[in-house]
Structures are given as C-alpha cells and as structure tokens.
Design a protein around this motif. Sequence first.
Motif, mmCIF file in Angstrom:
data_model
loop_
_atom_site.group_PDB
_atom_site.id
_atom_site.type_symbol
_atom_site.label_atom_id
_atom_site.label_comp_id
_atom_site.label_asym_id
_atom_site.label_seq_id
_atom_site.Cartn_x
_atom_site.Cartn_y
_atom_site.Cartn_z
ATOM 1 N N ASP A 180 90.286 31.190 85.256
ATOM 2 C CA ASP A 180 89.438 31.053 86.443
ATOM 3 C C ASP A 180 89.801 29.859 87.313
ATOM 4 O O ASP A 180 89.336 29.743 88.443
ATOM 5 C CB ASP A 180 87.972 30.935 86.019
ATOM 6 C CG ASP A 180 87.368 32.279 85.665
ATOM 7 O OD1 ASP A 180 88.010 33.312 85.957
ATOM 8 O OD2 ASP A 180 86.266 32.308 85.086
ATOM 9 N N GLY A 181 90.609 28.941 86.764
ATOM 10 C CA GLY A 181 91.015 27.784 87.538
ATOM 11 C C GLY A 181 89.953 26.693 87.583
ATOM 12 O O GLY A 181 88.855 26.824 87.022
ATOM 13 N N PHE A 182 90.291 25.596 88.275
ATOM 14 C CA PHE A 182 89.433 24.418 88.350
ATOM 15 C C PHE A 182 89.065 24.126 89.802
ATOM 16 O O PHE A 182 89.830 24.425 90.725
ATOM 17 C CB PHE A 182 90.139 23.210 87.744
ATOM 18 C CG PHE A 182 90.509 23.389 86.296
ATOM 19 C CD1 PHE A 182 89.594 23.121 85.294
ATOM 20 C CD2 PHE A 182 91.773 23.857 85.943
ATOM 21 C CE1 PHE A 182 89.921 23.297 83.952
ATOM 22 C CE2 PHE A 182 92.119 24.031 84.611
ATOM 23 C CZ PHE A 182 91.189 23.752 83.606
ATOM 24 N N ALA A 183 87.926 23.514 89.988
ATOM 25 C CA ALA A 183 87.441 23.243 91.341
ATOM 26 C C ALA A 183 88.221 22.131 92.033
ATOM 27 O O ALA A 183 88.310 22.098 93.260
ATOM 28 C CB ALA A 183 85.957 22.875 91.293
ATOM 29 N N ARG A 239 92.263 19.544 86.293
ATOM 30 C CA ARG A 239 93.229 20.357 85.546
ATOM 31 C C ARG A 239 93.598 19.725 84.208
ATOM 32 O O ARG A 239 93.706 18.503 84.085
ATOM 33 C CB ARG A 239 94.498 20.561 86.371
ATOM 34 C CG ARG A 239 94.319 21.477 87.566
ATOM 35 C CD ARG A 239 95.622 21.687 88.306
ATOM 36 N NE ARG A 239 96.143 20.444 88.871
ATOM 37 C CZ ARG A 239 97.254 20.370 89.595
ATOM 38 N NH1 ARG A 239 97.973 21.457 89.825
ATOM 39 N NH2 ARG A 239 97.646 19.216 90.089
ATOM 40 N N ASP A 262 89.402 26.708 81.489
ATOM 41 C CA ASP A 262 89.136 27.622 82.600
ATOM 42 C C ASP A 262 89.355 29.084 82.205
ATOM 43 O O ASP A 262 89.639 29.935 83.050
ATOM 44 C CB ASP A 262 90.020 27.279 83.804
ATOM 45 C CG ASP A 262 91.511 27.394 83.490
ATOM 46 O OD1 ASP A 262 91.886 27.293 82.309
ATOM 47 O OD2 ASP A 262 92.304 27.589 84.440
ATOM 48 N N GLU A 308 85.535 32.566 98.823
ATOM 49 C CA GLU A 308 85.808 32.098 97.463
ATOM 50 C C GLU A 308 86.548 30.772 97.576
ATOM 51 O O GLU A 308 87.661 30.724 98.123
ATOM 52 C CB GLU A 308 86.666 33.118 96.709
ATOM 53 C CG GLU A 308 87.089 32.698 95.316
ATOM 54 C CD GLU A 308 86.019 32.913 94.272
ATOM 55 O OE1 GLU A 308 86.152 32.359 93.169
ATOM 56 O OE2 GLU A 308 85.041 33.638 94.543
ATOM 57 N N ARG A 348 90.989 27.322 94.194
ATOM 58 C CA ARG A 348 90.991 26.862 92.805
ATOM 59 C C ARG A 348 92.365 26.300 92.446
ATOM 60 O O ARG A 348 93.397 26.722 92.967
ATOM 61 C CB ARG A 348 90.666 28.019 91.854
ATOM 62 C CG ARG A 348 89.394 28.777 92.184
ATOM 63 C CD ARG A 348 88.152 27.989 91.871
ATOM 64 N NE ARG A 348 87.909 27.889 90.447
ATOM 65 C CZ ARG A 348 86.908 27.204 89.905
ATOM 66 N NH1 ARG A 348 86.074 26.514 90.700
ATOM 67 N NH2 ARG A 348 86.733 27.162 88.610
ATOM 68 N N TRP A 349 92.349 25.326 91.535
ATOM 69 C CA TRP A 349 93.560 24.696 91.024
ATOM 70 C C TRP A 349 93.824 25.189 89.602
ATOM 71 O O TRP A 349 92.891 25.373 88.822
ATOM 72 C CB TRP A 349 93.410 23.179 91.017
ATOM 73 C CG TRP A 349 93.234 22.579 92.378
ATOM 74 C CD1 TRP A 349 92.099 22.543 93.127
ATOM 75 C CD2 TRP A 349 94.244 21.924 93.144
ATOM 76 N NE1 TRP A 349 92.318 21.919 94.325
ATOM 77 C CE2 TRP A 349 93.638 21.516 94.361
ATOM 78 C CE3 TRP A 349 95.592 21.636 92.939
ATOM 79 C CZ2 TRP A 349 94.332 20.839 95.353
ATOM 80 C CZ3 TRP A 349 96.291 20.954 93.929
ATOM 81 C CH2 TRP A 349 95.666 20.566 95.111
ATOM 82 N N TYR A 350 95.089 25.371 89.268
ATOM 83 C CA TYR A 350 95.433 25.964 87.976
ATOM 84 C C TYR A 350 96.451 25.114 87.225
ATOM 85 O O TYR A 350 97.355 24.505 87.820
ATOM 86 C CB TYR A 350 96.019 27.367 88.161
ATOM 87 C CG TYR A 350 95.004 28.380 88.649
ATOM 88 C CD1 TYR A 350 94.292 29.169 87.755
ATOM 89 C CD2 TYR A 350 94.757 28.517 90.010
ATOM 90 C CE1 TYR A 350 93.360 30.083 88.211
ATOM 91 C CE2 TYR A 350 93.819 29.425 90.473
ATOM 92 C CZ TYR A 350 93.124 30.203 89.567
ATOM 93 O OH TYR A 350 92.184 31.107 90.018
ATOM 94 N N SER A 402 99.153 31.769 89.203
ATOM 95 C CA SER A 402 98.990 31.004 90.441
ATOM 96 C C SER A 402 100.269 30.900 91.262
ATOM 97 O O SER A 402 100.706 29.803 91.623
ATOM 98 C CB SER A 402 98.438 29.607 90.159
ATOM 99 O OG SER A 402 97.984 29.010 91.362
#
Length: 442
Positions: free
Chosen positions: A178-181, A186, A198, A279, A282-284, A291
Amino acid sequence: HNTDIGGFLDALRLCWTREPRETSVVVLGAGGAARAVCVAWAALVFATLSEGWLRSPLVEGDDPQAFVAAAKARAMAEQRGNLAFVMLEQGQEVGSFTMSKGDPVERDTLFQVASLGKWLTAWGVMALVEEGRIDLDVPVATYLSRWQLPDSEFDADGVTVRRLLSHTAGLDDGLGYDGFAAKEDRQTLEDSLTRARDASPGKSGVVALGSEPGSQWQYSGGGYTLLQLVIEEVTGESFAQYMDSTVFDPIGMERTTFDHERALELGLAQNFRPDGTVEPFRWYTALAATSLFTTADDLARFLAAQGLHGGQPVLSHDTLGLIATPHASQLGADIWGLGAMLYAPNASGSFVIGHDGQNGPAINTAARIDPATGNGIVILSTGHGSLATELAGEWVFWKTGNVDNLDFAAGMETALFWFALGLAVILLLAMIIGLRLRRRSR
C-alpha cells in the motif's frame, strides 16, 4: 482467482463423490445419472467461459480504428479519472487517445503503474543473466549478504531466480503493497522483506516459504522485492539507477523511472478513486514489485522494441523467447513466463504476453504484445479498478479469438453462479425422480 477456482472444483468434487444413503431421496436409480449430468454441466459452464462461446468481440472485423473508437466510447462512459491509450499494429502506432480529470493528461504524462513494473524488472534481471552475473538456477542465497529467507520446513536452496521470476519459488506472501504517506516513513529493503509495514490488507507482510519451491504457482510481490535486492547486491548500484542505465535509457524510455523524486519532477498524473476523489501520492520501498513510473508512449516504445519489427540493445532474441516460455500453469493453462504473464495463445504457437498493474481501486494498468506480429496495446488509468484490464482483454479476444487469462479469472464468479444454479436444478430433479422411483419400488 485461486479461491474461485478452488470453490468450483470443490463443488464439482462434492457432486461427483457424494454417496447416496438409504434414507436419501437423491439416490436409487437417479443418483448415477445425476452425477453424470453434474459433470456435464460443469464441463459446459467451464468450456463456455474458457472458450468464449457466448462472447462477441468489441468490434466486428479487423479495422484497428474501429477498435480504438469502441474502446474510447467505453472509456468515456465508464472512466472517472485519468487515462492514456495507445494501440500498435506491426510495431507502429495506429491509434491513441487520452482522458483527464483535473490537470491535462497526454501520452507523455507519467502514471504510477503498480505491478506492471514487474515485467520490466524481469528485463533488468535477465540482462544480468546474459552477462553471466546471475545464474537462473542456483540458490538465490548465493547472491545475498544483506538478508536471507527465514528458516522453514522447506529447502530454501530451491528458491532460485527462475522461480522468483515465475512466482513458483514457494513464497506465500501474496504482497500487495500500500505504500507510505511520506518519504521518511519508508522502511529499508531488508526490513520490508522481514515484515512490510505497508502490506496490503489481509497480508502478513512476511516474505517466507510456505510451500516446496517449484511445486506450484503462487503470486508473490515479495519475490520481486527480493529480486530488487539481488540486483542491488550483484551490481552495487541502487535498483533505480541500474534500471535507468541498463533498460530504460538504451530503449529510449526517457520518461520512465523507479525513482520517486525524479517522477515528481517530471510530473505525475493524479490518481483518482472511482468516486472522483484524489488518491494521495504514496512512497514505496518495494520498487520492483509495485512502483514503476512510466508513460503510454514509453511503454508503447517498450512493446515495439520486442515485436516483429522491433530491435533493442538490452536482451537477445533467445532471451526474449525464454521470457515468453511457459514456466507456470493452472488448470492446465500456461499462465506465466519469466516475469511476463501469458495471456492467450497467438497464431504462431506462442503467446500474447505482458503484465497488468492494480493498486486498490485507484490504479489499473495493462500492456499486451504479440511478439510474432508486433501488435500491442497500452492502457494506463486511474479512477477505475478494472477498466484497463477489461479493455486489454477485449483486445486479446478481438485479435486472437482466445479468452485472456485475466478475463477468465474475472468471469469465474459468474461461472460459479451458473454452475451452482444448474447444480441446484439437477439435484432438485434428481430428488423428484428419486422419490418417484422409490414409490414405485415399494
């Protein structure tokens, strides 16, 4: 997908193996016939879905412009976000369109394409195989110093690069990230492999062996995160830098990257949910698995480079053939090569190949190529959870007359409904016949 097929087979097994009891009205003379009819009905439902017997192509005839127009009409009716579409015939563009909500979207606008990036990651791995720096069939632990698979009841030496590429290594994570905000949230690559914070809902986030390597196909996002680590260990470069210099730059994919910050500088299409809300970005950590940032034009260039009239300096013809060679199957159907999905047989004894991406309801992307003809399609979308996959499946059926494997999976729920309905009718009739036979025997 796996659950639906399992349910289908369990219902069929129950129908076939149910033993009549003396007090049951389902039996007597009708029991054996009911079994036979159950099996025949199951076969009919399954064949109708897999062969597309009740299905019509999106357009009649072979006019590519007619298909593009029909795809655009459907997208305009259903799309709630951004979309970019490109279609190729013999490696040349024959049609395209874009749609946008909010900021304008063009064919060179970057989209985050989720799991579609696994296909391009496989190219990075296979380039190292061609150089002799990676062996497809030695234990992956050979290349690892920063992290190792946790101990289990299964032999980790069976986890090879070949099996990681084809999702047959025995990993049971099923990730989904889901990744990070925020960038600073990360994890390191090693921490993510140990337990991804995530992980998508319902997943533990742990990358570990859950079955004997090589025994079955089981989708593993964690396997591609592990391949990301392998590339970094073998090359001594960051994964994003290596992919830029080895795959993207040589093909001319100038606006394609796994680097989040570069993607933001180039300008990204917004991700929209189906209800039209935005949406957030997001950072991965798991770049290889989920990604990649690319454009419709760059992906079309990637497809054209490996088609009938294409050419590129990254991989040899033999390696491209190996990528499209079956390495995993389900229900007797070949479904996966080395990093590429095998969607349907083509007319040349091989397959239409490619990959899809999906991240929640906001991102859905699809790319398909028939290497024998150079015909292909790219659809990048946000705002609809399945439109890109559906349109790509329509293209496969229109081109080959064969049902795309993802279309087959999506149709299993409907097939199960009709199978269950038919089963209920068959058993009801068997009960009625059984009652009459029992009364006569008395």
